[in-house]
Write an enzyme that holds these catalytic residues in place. Structure first.
Site, PDB file in Angstrom:
ATOM      1  CG  ASP A  98     -23.725  34.179  23.675  1.00 21.20           C
ATOM      2  OD1 ASP A  98     -23.394  33.975  22.497  1.00 21.20           O
ATOM      3  OD2 ASP A  98     -23.447  35.230  24.299  1.00 21.20           O
TER       4      ASP A  98
ATOM      5  CG  ASP B  46     -22.120  40.470  19.970  1.00 19.59           C
ATOM      6  OD1 ASP B  46     -23.275  40.105  20.222  1.00 19.59           O
ATOM      7  OD2 ASP B  46     -21.110  39.912  20.441  1.00 19.59           O
TER       8      ASP B  46
END
Ligand code: DGJ
Length: 784
Positions: free
Chosen positions: A479, A549
């Protein structure tokens, strides 16, 4: 195939031609890029005069290149590259400041070479595989500089790549303000430029721009390629559609700040440039050194945007993705993030994983919250050791337990970050990217680690290698959750700070390269707050990227449609999550959430231990179905058959390479009342083959009808009551059935008239109950 005839270069793919010549002045003049055409007669003589502009006199208020070429105006020429100072006032390809302070560059042809193998870039990833190349060298004799343009032709994919290298043969330092990767000058300007702009949770929104005089810039200044402006862009004509018309696609193998300029000048000529964003960039090129620009990718198709996408997909699958996972079926995963956020523990994770295993999940991923003192986003990035309260037996402990269940084990990492509240920062405050002694802007309570610093790179390689080895890790979600501000690398001297963002990217690539080599079988999934770094540079290391997301099905249809223009389905991480959706609070049917996520690398992201048995059974069936068609969903040829952007309905289709199997999907956003229409469009089939098209039998939950149920029920049922829920448990209605035999041409030309949508005026077994956010999958098999 690359041919050189006299001063003209012809680069050919299966279906496109790219042509330029070197003018007498030494400038490379672009002649053509588009549909394949013949340029040589039967004796090999060049027939290209018709393509050449005549340059008989210069336009008013313009300058001639030099005394010997009084009719050459660079400002009105289509060039393979351009520079400042010799009359071309458009955006330049190369922009330098020389030792004497001059900003004028004058590169002219020196030599060319056709090569049969790809030369890799030194610090940057690039495409690989069978191709032919052309290296053309230009020199600026006044300053003793060389500019090398490289072209590589990937015939099968109809792709040509370009890159550039600047070599300083002088004794002076040169300041490189820009070195772009690709320049494409065209004669006309009546084009629609499509860019993919978005934001967190709404990546890849399609933006169409009718080009007109002036310059349109698609750029990222965030340090990453960004969800604001993806480096992938397209060019088409007004009439180009998904299936017909000329369509060009361009992309860049780079993960940092990039810029694409589309300029139309006073003579109506278009210039397209793509490369590292010159904003904030300056590279000091020392004597005897070279600087290379990232590789740019170009493709052309006459079969509309679908044709262009398929070229790009083929190219990415065959020449960008690499290593063990490049062409392997990706496991169905269950991720802990939306299920538990930071609030995880070994027992909780194990319970979820066990429920996942029952449903057919193959890989369990422990997301954020497992390390240091990480209970929210204010601390611990950099402290890559387990939190003993949450993981009493460490990473190895939970990893073993997951493996014992017969699943693979994955872990979340954010190695490019450092929290000020971390052990690592206490030890190495100089490892954060910040201007010493100056306040800096905040982003998710974290700072970016100085990837330009070799010491940091080596530290990360060692720390992460130990963690991955000791934890017996099969998958990493890598990430990266903040963008760059206060750009500064404490490891670089003041005069080199213009290189900080670029060196960050090359430093990151170095770390990734080491890890890929050390752990070839670990599946890495890229992520940057979702799709903030979805690009070809990242895909050279990570075969899939968490696309967004946002897991809401409607939003995902838009987002995945956007990505599908430039990136193949196997590269998109797509998850089914719970409802109401955590990003939109929208409720969509589970079947739709699956149908959308199935067109990608499928995962689930909700608490399986909280799900009721009915939902778990449905998920079990979904996973089984996905596994049966996984090859098709991840690697099949993908077609867009309807666009959510046009009429709120989306149509996607994947077809197997041998065209014997296909799966089509339809999706509707909001219901249009009194509209029964529904024609399934199909693409990519073998026109002469006979197909069986059908949907799978399914049941309707009567609660869909609310208190309309009273229209047929002998007893009154209160909407949402216990009785209503009980009835729903035992009374299920059959969904509509579609079953046809037809030839490929009939299916592609005429489509399939589907059962009419529910429109309030009647109901029977032919009704397609298709409320807001509904979708269907249709299966096709070739019949012998
Ligand atoms: C951002 C990612 O995109 C999410 O999926 C999740 O991993 C969080 N970071 C964790 O902090």
């Amino acid at each position: 195939m690359i041919k050189q005839v006299d001063n003209t270069y012809i680069l050919e793919t299966n279906n496109s031609s790219y042509v330029f010549r070197v003018l007498e002045s030494g400038h490379p003049e672009h002649l053509y890029y588009g549909k394949k055409m013949r340029l040589l007669d039967s004796k090999g003589q060049l027939l290209s005069d018709n393509l050449c502009e005549k340059h008989a006199f210069i336009p008013g208020n313009n300058n001639a290149y030099d005394k010997e070429h009084m009719t050459y105006t660079l400002n009105d020429m289509r060039l393979e590259f351009s520079s400042n100072g010799k009359g071309d006032n458009r955006q330049p390809f190369v922009e330098l400041i020389h030792g004497d302070g001059s900003r004028t560059s004058d590169f002219v042809f020196e030599k060319s070479e056709i090569v049969s193998e790809k030369r890799l870039l030194k610090d940057l990833p690039s495409s690989y595989g069978e191709c032919q190349g052309l290296i053309v060298t230009f020199v600026d004799k006044s300053y003793n500089l060389e500019l090398e343009l490289s072209y590589y032709v990937f015939e099968e994919c109809d792709v040509i790549t370009r890159s550039a290298r600047l070599i300083n043969n002088s004794d002076d330092k040169v300041r490189v303000l820009r070195l772009m990767s690709m320049q494409l000058d065209g004669y006309d300007s009546d084009y629609i430029l499509t860019t993919f702009n978005g934001a967190w949770a709404r990546e890849m929104e399609i933006c169409k721009h009718q080009l007109t005089r002036g310059t349109l810039i698609n750029e990222s200044f965030a340090g990453v390629s960004s969800s604001t402006a993806n480096p992938f862009i397209m060019l088409g004509k007004k009439d180009t559609n998904e299936d017909m018309g000329p369509a060009y696609g361009f992309n860049l193998v780079y993960s940092g700040n990039h810029a694409e300029y589309a300029e139309v000048n006073e003579f109506g000529k278009i210039r397209l440039l793509s490369g590292i964003n010159p904003r904030g960039f300056e590279y000091s090129l020392e004597s005897g050194c070279s600087f290379e620009a990232p590789e740019a990718v170009m493709t052309y198709s006459y079969n509309g945007y679908n044709g262009m996408s398929q070229n790009m997909h083929q190219f990415v699958k065959k020449h960008i993705l690499r290593g063990y996972w490049a062409d392997k079926e990706r496991p169905v995963l269950l991720n802990s993030w939306e299920a538990a956020y930071f609030n995880i523990s070994e027992s909780k994770l194990f319970k979820m994983a066990r429920a996942g295993k029952e449903a057919g999940i193959e890989l369990f991923v422990m997301d954020d919250g497992w390390f240091g003192e990480r209970n929210d986003d204010t601390s611990s990035l950099g402290d890559w050791y387990p939190n003993k309260k949450k993981l009493p037996s460490g990473v190895k402990g939970i990893s073993d337990k997951i493996h014992d269940l017969g699943m693979k084990f994955g872990i979340w990492l954010e190695p490019e970050m450092i929290s000020s509240n971390s052990e690592l920062y206490k030890k190495h405050p100089d490892w954060a990217m910040q201007i010493p002694g100056k306040p800096h802007s905040e982003g998710r309570n974290q700072m970016i680690i100085d990837m330009a610093n070799r010491e940091v790179q080596d530290y990360l390689i060692e720390t992460l290698s130990n963690l991955l080895r000791e934890g017996n890790v099969d998958y990493v979600k890598w990430d990266m959750n903040r963008t760059m501000t206060d750009v500064y690398s404490p490891s670089l001297p003041a005069e080199r700070q213009g290189e900080a963002a670029y060196k960050y990217v090359t430093g990151l690539y170095r770390v990734l390269d080491h890890l890929m080599k050390a752990f070839p079988e670990i599946l890495f999934e890229g992520c940057a707050s979702g799709g903030n770094r979805f690009d070809l540079g990242t895909l050279c290391f990570f075969p899939q990227i968490w696309a967004s997301d946002d897991t809401d099905a409607l939003e995902r249809v838009k987002i995945q449609t956007g990505y599908s223009y430039g990136y193949p389905l196997c590269t998109m991480g797509a998850h089914v999550s719970g409802v109401p959706n955590h990003q939109t609070l929208r409720i969509t049917p589970l079947s739709t959430r699956f149908n959308v996520a199935a067109y990608g690398s499928l995962g689930y992201e909700c608490n399986f231990s909280d799900l009721d048995s009915g939902t778990l059974d449905e998920i079990k069936e979904q996973i089984l179905l996905y596994k049966t068609y996984r090859q098709l969903f991840q690697y099949g040829s993908f077609y867009r058959t309807d666009s959510i952007y046009d009429n709120g309905e989306a149509g996607w289709m994947v077809v197997s390479e041998d065209r014997t199997k296909a799966v089509a999907m339809t999706f509707q956003s909001l219901v249009r009342p009194n509209d029964q229409r529904g024609r399934l469009k199909l693409r990519g089939l073998d026109k002469d083959a006979l197909y069986h098209l059908y949907n799978l039998p399914f049941k309707l939950d009567i609660r869909i009808f609310g208190d309309l149920v009273n229209a047929v029920s002998p007893v009154h049922i209160k909407n949402g009551s216990f009785a209503h829920n009980m009835l729903a448990k035992f009374v299920k209605m059959d969904g509509e059935k579609e079953d046809y035999k037809a030839y490929g041409d009939s299916l592609m030309e005429g489509g399939v008239m589907l059962s009419p949508k529910f429109s309030a005026t009647g109901f029977n077994d032919k009704t397609r109950v298709y409320p807001d956010f509904s979708s269907r999958m249709y299966f096709l098999e070739k019949v012998d």
